[in-house]
Write an enzyme that holds these catalytic residues in place. Structure first.
Site, PDB file in Angstrom:
ATOM      1  N   ASN A  32       0.549  -0.758  -0.013  1.00 32.91           N
ATOM      2  CA  ASN A  32      -0.340   0.177  -0.224  1.00 32.91           C
ATOM      3  C   ASN A  32       0.923   1.174  -0.383  1.00 32.91           C
ATOM      4  O   ASN A  32       0.426   2.102  -1.006  1.00 32.91           O
ATOM      5  CB  ASN A  32      -0.598  -0.221   1.120  1.00 32.91           C
ATOM      6  CG  ASN A  32      -1.264  -0.857   1.465  1.00 32.91           C
ATOM      7  OD1 ASN A  32      -2.058  -1.774   0.638  1.00 32.91           O
ATOM      8  ND2 ASN A  32      -2.339  -1.695   2.890  1.00 32.91           N
ATOM      9  N   TRP A 101      -5.473 -16.411   5.551  1.00 29.87           N
ATOM     10  CA  TRP A 101      -4.756 -17.262   5.558  1.00 29.87           C
ATOM     11  C   TRP A 101      -3.079 -16.840   5.010  1.00 29.87           C
ATOM     12  O   TRP A 101      -3.317 -16.856   3.612  1.00 29.87           O
ATOM     13  CB  TRP A 101      -5.227 -18.295   4.200  1.00 29.87           C
ATOM     14  CG  TRP A 101      -6.712 -18.769   4.656  1.00 29.87           C
ATOM     15  CD1 TRP A 101      -7.161 -20.212   5.027  1.00 29.87           C
ATOM     16  CD2 TRP A 101      -8.021 -18.148   4.691  1.00 29.87           C
ATOM     17  NE1 TRP A 101      -8.064 -20.330   4.875  1.00 29.87           N
ATOM     18  CE2 TRP A 101      -9.166 -18.761   5.024  1.00 29.87           C
ATOM     19  CE3 TRP A 101      -8.305 -17.038   4.288  1.00 29.87           C
ATOM     20  CZ2 TRP A 101     -10.167 -18.931   4.985  1.00 29.87           C
ATOM     21  CZ3 TRP A 101      -9.809 -16.315   4.328  1.00 29.87           C
ATOM     22  CH2 TRP A 101     -10.964 -17.593   4.602  1.00 29.87           C
ATOM     23  N   ASN A 165       4.010  -1.225  13.160  1.00 27.87           N
ATOM     24  CA  ASN A 165       2.511  -1.880  12.342  1.00 27.87           C
ATOM     25  C   ASN A 165       2.453  -2.739  13.335  1.00 27.87           C
ATOM     26  O   ASN A 165       2.804  -4.008  12.901  1.00 27.87           O
ATOM     27  CB  ASN A 165       3.119  -1.903  10.856  1.00 27.87           C
ATOM     28  CG  ASN A 165       2.005  -1.552  10.124  1.00 27.87           C
ATOM     29  OD1 ASN A 165       0.826  -0.814  11.107  1.00 27.87           O
ATOM     30  ND2 ASN A 165       1.841  -1.629   9.087  1.00 27.87           N
ATOM     31  N   ARG A 167       1.227  -6.089  14.785  1.00 29.81           N
ATOM     32  CA  ARG A 167      -0.036  -7.625  14.646  1.00 29.81           C
ATOM     33  C   ARG A 167       0.145  -8.214  15.336  1.00 29.81           C
ATOM     34  O   ARG A 167       0.513  -9.337  14.829  1.00 29.81           O
ATOM     35  CB  ARG A 167      -0.249  -7.512  13.018  1.00 29.81           C
ATOM     36  CG  ARG A 167      -1.165  -6.815  12.339  1.00 29.81           C
ATOM     37  CD  ARG A 167      -1.780  -6.343  12.962  1.00 29.81           C
ATOM     38  NE  ARG A 167      -2.448  -4.863  11.433  1.00 29.81           N
ATOM     39  CZ  ARG A 167      -2.205  -3.809  11.345  1.00 29.81           C
ATOM     40  NH1 ARG A 167      -0.913  -3.184  12.851  1.00 29.81           N
ATOM     41  NH2 ARG A 167      -2.257  -2.813  11.230  1.00 29.81           N
ATOM     42  N   ASP A 258      -0.836   3.928   6.096  1.00 34.43           N
ATOM     43  CA  ASP A 258       0.906   3.699   4.718  1.00 34.43           C
ATOM     44  C   ASP A 258       0.151   4.344   4.140  1.00 34.43           C
ATOM     45  O   ASP A 258       1.961   5.122   3.311  1.00 34.43           O
ATOM     46  CB  ASP A 258       0.292   2.247   3.970  1.00 34.43           C
ATOM     47  CG  ASP A 258      -0.429   0.725   5.469  1.00 34.43           C
ATOM     48  OD1 ASP A 258       0.366   0.959   6.054  1.00 34.43           O
ATOM     49  OD2 ASP A 258      -1.143   0.026   5.067  1.00 34.43           O
TER      50      ASP A 258
HETATM   51  P1  ADP Z   1      -2.153   4.192  10.994  1.00 31.93           P
HETATM   52  O1  ADP Z   1      -3.345   3.226   9.963  1.00 31.93           O
HETATM   53  O2  ADP Z   1      -1.486   3.395  11.238  1.00 31.93           O
HETATM   54  O3  ADP Z   1      -3.381   3.130  12.416  1.00 31.93           O
HETATM   55  P2  ADP Z   1      -2.849   5.910  12.179  1.00 31.93           P
HETATM   56  O4  ADP Z   1      -4.663   6.107  12.934  1.00 31.93           O
HETATM   57  O5  ADP Z   1      -2.488   6.835  13.500  1.00 31.93           O
HETATM   58  O6  ADP Z   1      -1.693   5.418  11.297  1.00 31.93           O
HETATM   59  O7  ADP Z   1      -3.117   7.395  10.624  1.00 31.93           O
HETATM   60  C1  ADP Z   1      -2.411   7.898   9.946  1.00 31.93           C
HETATM   61  C2  ADP Z   1      -2.388   9.138   9.642  1.00 31.93           C
HETATM   62  O8  ADP Z   1      -3.564   9.047   8.522  1.00 31.93           O
HETATM   63  C3  ADP Z   1      -2.362  10.195  10.489  1.00 31.93           C
HETATM   64  O9  ADP Z   1      -1.237  11.005  11.211  1.00 31.93           O
HETATM   65  C4  ADP Z   1      -3.315  11.304  10.089  1.00 31.93           C
HETATM   66  O10 ADP Z   1      -2.792  12.158   9.261  1.00 31.93           O
HETATM   67  C5  ADP Z   1      -4.047  10.845   8.441  1.00 31.93           C
HETATM   68  N1  ADP Z   1      -5.460  10.443   9.897  1.00 31.93           N
HETATM   69  C6  ADP Z   1      -6.270   9.029  10.542  1.00 31.93           C
HETATM   70  N2  ADP Z   1      -7.408   9.533  10.769  1.00 31.93           N
HETATM   71  C7  ADP Z   1      -7.563  10.700  10.298  1.00 31.93           C
HETATM   72  C8  ADP Z   1      -9.037  11.585  10.640  1.00 31.93           C
HETATM   73  N3  ADP Z   1     -10.049  10.863  11.529  1.00 31.93           N
HETATM   74  N4  ADP Z   1      -8.652  12.542  10.178  1.00 31.93           N
HETATM   75  C9  ADP Z   1      -7.780  13.197   9.455  1.00 31.93           C
HETATM   76  N5  ADP Z   1      -7.040  11.993   8.820  1.00 31.93           N
HETATM   77  C10 ADP Z   1      -6.951  11.140   9.793  1.00 31.93           C
END
Ligand code: ADP
Length: 307
Positions: A32, A101, A165, A167, A258
């Site tokens: 991704n 899987w 990341n 898991r 990603d």
């Molecule tokens: P992951 O997918 O690794 O859990 P995060 O949830 O921290 O990562 O999100 C990664 C990035 O995606 C954040 O730093 C932000 O820039 C963007 N992002 C995630 N959620 C939101 C949201 N609700 N609004 C705006 N940007 C978001």
């Protein structure tokens, strides 16, 4: 031309769109990120390091890499393994469930294909990206050899990029994970953690706590993601909090981190400073979470990034 490799596993994604119909696509964290980097910066060379099989889906997967403009010289073909698969279903409340899987996938064997010419190709890149999922997927018996090669290419000048990341289900124990993560933190030049990934393992609950924890390692560039909250960067000791605009209508957060990673690294390779890179990365992530699935259709993504 600047070059980056993304090492890990791309999987076959099966998604229920009705009781009798599955939609098939491809996804996986490093893949991704590679896709979004290339879509944002088409002039950078961006390659996948992985292993696939000789089956029909593997052939389609390789074709998809090529369609996305990704370099495939380090995508190896295993004679008798096939790609990992996951099935995703969304219930009436919008909750997603995943079934995997992947325990015997071709990608687990990627290090078996390494030889001096592969190492030479890896060493010719500017960056190598690995994630916590990549580390979980590499077979334990190959880890020593893997880290020796990473150490050597780092010495040759390749920047090592690590996104933890985490898991849990891919690991035998937290102790095993922490052992591998410590090596990764020690070798990383750039680290792109999400806070949540480090909460379970290290009980870190804030960007500051993550920065404090990582201070013991010699990582030149740390970028801490925290969903809709601000992004923190620490580059050569300089801490900065970057505001981002929260998205109010979130459709599917799969692959937010990603997309962020891909756009951020592309921007840094293209010479942008961390402020511009974070804004671009946050925009890419915001576009992706307003669409279903890990990979947003290319035309929509490119158009939204230009707006
Ligand atoms: P992951 O997918 O690794 O859990 P995060 O949830 O921290 O990562 O999100 C990664 C990035 O995606 C954040 O730093 C932000 O820039 C963007 N992002 C995630 N959620 C939101 C949201 N609700 N609004 C705006 N940007 C978001």
């Amino acid at each position: 031309m600047k070059k980056i490799f993304f090492l890990g596993e791309c999987m076959v994604e099966l998604k229920a769109i009705s009781d009798s119909t599955l939609n098939q696509s491809f996804a996986g964290d490093v893949y991704n990120s590679a896709v979004y980097l290339k879509r944002c910066f088409s002039s950078l060379e961006c390659g996948v390091v992985s292993a696939i099989g000789t089956d029909a889906l593997s052939i389609k997967m390789r074709q998809r890499f090529v369609e996305e403009g990704l370099a495939t010289q380090l995508v190896f073909t295993h004679a008798n393994k096939v790609p990992g698969i996951y099935y995703i279903e969304t219930d009436e409340q919008g909750e997603r469930s995943f079934t995997y899987w992947r325990h015997d996938s071709a990608a687990r064997k990627v290090v078996d294909f390494f030889n001096p010419s592969v190492e030479e190709e890896l060493a010719s890149a500017d960056m190598l990206f690995i994630s916590g999922i990549s580390l979980a997927v590499i077979e334990p018996a190959s880890r020593d050899l893997f880290w020796q090669i990473v150490q050597r290419i780092k010495k040759a000048g390749v920047k090592i990029v690590f996104d933890p990341n985490y898991r849990a289900r891919l690991w035998q124990s937290e102790q095993e994970t922490k052992g591998q993560y410590t090596i990764a933190f020690e070798l990383a030049d750039i680290c792109l953690p999400g806070i949540e990934d480090l909460t379970t393992l290290y009980e870190l609950h804030s960007a500051q706590a993550v920065m404090d924890y990582l201070a013991q390692f010699n990582i030149a560039e740390v970028v801490v993601k925290n969903g809709p909250s601000s992004v923190f960067t620490k580059i050569n000791g300089q801490l900065f909090e970057h505001q981002i605009t929260p998205v109010t209508h979130v459709v599917d957060t799969t692959s937010a981190g990603d997309a962020f990673n891909g756009a951020y690294l592309g921007a840094r390779m293209a010479g942008m400073d961390e402020h511009k890179a974070v804004q671009l990365a946050a925009k890419a992530a915001a576009v992706v979470i307003q669409q279903p699935g890990a990979i947003t259709p290319k035309e929509h993504f490119v158009k939204a990034m230009q707006s």
